[in-house]
Design a protein around this motif. Structure first.
Motif, PDB file in Angstrom:
ATOM      1  N   ASN A 117       0.711  -0.876   0.240  1.00  0.00           N
ATOM      2  CA  ASN A 117       0.252   0.009   0.121  1.00  0.00           C
ATOM      3  C   ASN A 117       0.860   0.850  -0.144  1.00  0.00           C
ATOM      4  O   ASN A 117       0.726   2.235  -0.914  1.00  0.00           O
ATOM      5  CB  ASN A 117      -0.602   0.025   0.963  1.00  0.00           C
ATOM      6  N   ARG A 118       1.565   1.112   0.654  1.00  0.00           N
ATOM      7  CA  ARG A 118       3.117   2.168   0.700  1.00  0.00           C
ATOM      8  C   ARG A 118       3.179   2.745  -0.334  1.00  0.00           C
ATOM      9  O   ARG A 118       3.408   3.643  -0.751  1.00  0.00           O
ATOM     10  CB  ARG A 118       4.022   2.345   1.982  1.00  0.00           C
ATOM     11  N   GLU A 119       4.119   2.263  -1.323  1.00  0.00           N
ATOM     12  CA  GLU A 119       4.857   1.546  -2.878  1.00  0.00           C
ATOM     13  C   GLU A 119       3.716   2.183  -3.552  1.00  0.00           C
ATOM     14  O   GLU A 119       3.282   3.188  -4.257  1.00  0.00           O
ATOM     15  CB  GLU A 119       5.333   0.367  -2.989  1.00  0.00           C
ATOM     16  N   ALA A 120       2.233   1.471  -3.273  1.00  0.00           N
ATOM     17  CA  ALA A 120       1.071   2.139  -4.521  1.00  0.00           C
ATOM     18  C   ALA A 120       0.647   3.189  -3.695  1.00  0.00           C
ATOM     19  O   ALA A 120       0.844   4.407  -5.176  1.00  0.00           O
ATOM     20  CB  ALA A 120      -0.504   0.967  -3.579  1.00  0.00           C
ATOM     21  N   GLN A 121       0.825   4.268  -3.183  1.00  0.00           N
ATOM     22  CA  GLN A 121       0.356   5.649  -2.434  1.00  0.00           C
ATOM     23  C   GLN A 121       1.615   6.231  -2.628  1.00  0.00           C
ATOM     24  O   GLN A 121       1.391   7.019  -3.790  1.00  0.00           O
ATOM     25  CB  GLN A 121       0.663   5.571  -1.428  1.00  0.00           C
ATOM     26  N   LEU A 122       3.225   5.977  -2.879  1.00  0.00           N
ATOM     27  CA  LEU A 122       4.120   6.724  -3.814  1.00  0.00           C
ATOM     28  C   LEU A 122       4.176   6.390  -5.008  1.00  0.00           C
ATOM     29  O   LEU A 122       4.072   7.932  -5.196  1.00  0.00           O
ATOM     30  CB  LEU A 122       4.781   6.314  -3.107  1.00  0.00           C
ATOM     31  N   LEU A 123       3.738   5.820  -5.781  1.00  0.00           N
ATOM     32  CA  LEU A 123       3.826   5.416  -6.927  1.00  0.00           C
ATOM     33  C   LEU A 123       2.610   6.257  -7.498  1.00  0.00           C
ATOM     34  O   LEU A 123       2.297   7.270  -8.445  1.00  0.00           O
ATOM     35  CB  LEU A 123       3.472   3.804  -7.358  1.00  0.00           C
ATOM     36  N   HIS A 124       1.254   6.428  -6.971  1.00  0.00           N
ATOM     37  CA  HIS A 124       0.421   7.333  -7.286  1.00  0.00           C
ATOM     38  C   HIS A 124       1.162   8.528  -7.255  1.00  0.00           C
ATOM     39  O   HIS A 124      -0.061   9.580  -8.140  1.00  0.00           O
ATOM     40  CB  HIS A 124      -1.150   6.723  -6.074  1.00  0.00           C
ATOM     41  N   ARG A 125       1.633   9.441  -6.232  1.00  0.00           N
ATOM     42  CA  ARG A 125       1.937  10.674  -6.577  1.00  0.00           C
ATOM     43  C   ARG A 125       2.316  10.820  -7.590  1.00  0.00           C
ATOM     44  O   ARG A 125       2.502  11.822  -8.037  1.00  0.00           O
ATOM     45  CB  ARG A 125       2.708  11.268  -4.998  1.00  0.00           C
ATOM     46  N   MET A 126       4.007   9.875  -7.649  1.00  0.00           N
ATOM     47  CA  MET A 126       5.291  10.366  -8.326  1.00  0.00           C
ATOM     48  C   MET A 126       4.905  10.460 -10.015  1.00  0.00           C
ATOM     49  O   MET A 126       4.749  11.482 -11.161  1.00  0.00           O
ATOM     50  CB  MET A 126       6.117   9.214  -8.542  1.00  0.00           C
ATOM     51  N   ALA A 127       3.231   9.619 -10.130  1.00  0.00           N
ATOM     52  CA  ALA A 127       2.427   9.399 -11.216  1.00  0.00           C
ATOM     53  C   ALA A 127       1.914  10.286 -11.985  1.00  0.00           C
ATOM     54  O   ALA A 127       0.557  11.150 -12.989  1.00  0.00           O
ATOM     55  CB  ALA A 127       1.185   8.370 -11.488  1.00  0.00           C
ATOM     56  N   GLY A 128       1.440  11.338 -10.361  1.00  0.00           N
ATOM     57  CA  GLY A 128       0.430  12.374 -11.167  1.00  0.00           C
ATOM     58  C   GLY A 128      -1.341  12.054 -11.383  1.00  0.00           C
ATOM     59  O   GLY A 128      -1.341  13.149 -11.573  1.00  0.00           O
ATOM     60  N   SER A 129      -1.382  11.219 -11.120  1.00  0.00           N
ATOM     61  CA  SER A 129      -3.152  10.355 -11.217  1.00  0.00           C
ATOM     62  C   SER A 129      -3.676  11.014 -10.443  1.00  0.00           C
ATOM     63  O   SER A 129      -3.637  12.109  -8.910  1.00  0.00           O
ATOM     64  CB  SER A 129      -2.506   9.160 -10.320  1.00  0.00           C
ATOM     65  N   LYS A 130      -4.507  11.485 -10.534  1.00  0.00           N
ATOM     66  CA  LYS A 130      -5.973  11.708  -9.793  1.00  0.00           C
ATOM     67  C   LYS A 130      -6.983  10.878 -10.566  1.00  0.00           C
ATOM     68  O   LYS A 130      -6.950   9.437 -10.031  1.00  0.00           O
ATOM     69  CB  LYS A 130      -7.122  12.358 -11.284  1.00  0.00           C
ATOM     70  N   GLY A 131      -7.730  10.146  -8.786  1.00  0.00           N
ATOM     71  CA  GLY A 131      -8.773   9.412  -8.443  1.00  0.00           C
ATOM     72  C   GLY A 131      -8.060   8.540  -7.187  1.00  0.00           C
ATOM     73  O   GLY A 131      -6.442   7.973  -7.140  1.00  0.00           O
TER      74      GLY A 131
END
Length: 146
Positions: free
Chosen positions: A132-146
């Motif tokens: 979950n932690r890696e996914a949250q970081l990846l989400h931020r790096m990707a500039g993803s919405k939602g």
């Protein structure tokens, strides 16, 4: 929908872009590690791109004889029949991941950035689960919405 888990899946750039463009709604595999419905798949486009370029959610997993899978899902596969037959030559089973909620990242997440998620990160041959932690970081790096 909140995903149950996250994973990074390696896909050839042509197929990755077809998924993100909506032309391909099923990812076909000869085998796949255990995966559950609701998993968010981070799409790692292999070389020459070499980056996570988008994501999708696994809505359904189908398994069957390759011929049956082609007849039911061939029009969603984003490939020609000859390529499908070549890929599944000798396979007893075809596996299809039905993908929904497909989104292209605002930013590509390059291999060097992925190594910030996990020391000595190497793109998976097929797929790898991430925390979950890696996914949250990846989400931020990707500039993803939602």
């Amino acid at each position: 929908m909140t995903p149950d888990s996250d994973a990074i899946i390696s896909i050839h750039p042509r197929h990755a872009n077809a998924i993100l463009d909506g032309a391909k709604t099923i990812e076909l595999r000869r085998r796949i590690p255990y995966l559950s419905i609701g998993t968010r798949l981070w799409i790692y486009a292999t070389r020459p791109i070499g980056a996570v370029i988008g994501m999708a959610t696994v809505e359904r997993i189908v398994r069957g004889d390759p011929e049956e899978i082609w007849l039911e899902f061939g029009d969603q596969a984003g490939i020609e029949r000859i390529d499908f037959d070549a890929y599944f030559d000798g396979a007893q089973e075809a596996i299809g991941l039905i993908l929904v909620d497909v989104r292209r990242n605002a930013e590509h997440v390059e291999i060097e950035q992925l190594r910030c998620l996990r020391d000595r990160f190497h793109p998976p041959q097929v797929m790898m689960n991430i925390s979950n932690r890696e996914a949250q970081l990846l989400h931020r790096m990707a500039g993803s919405k939602g």
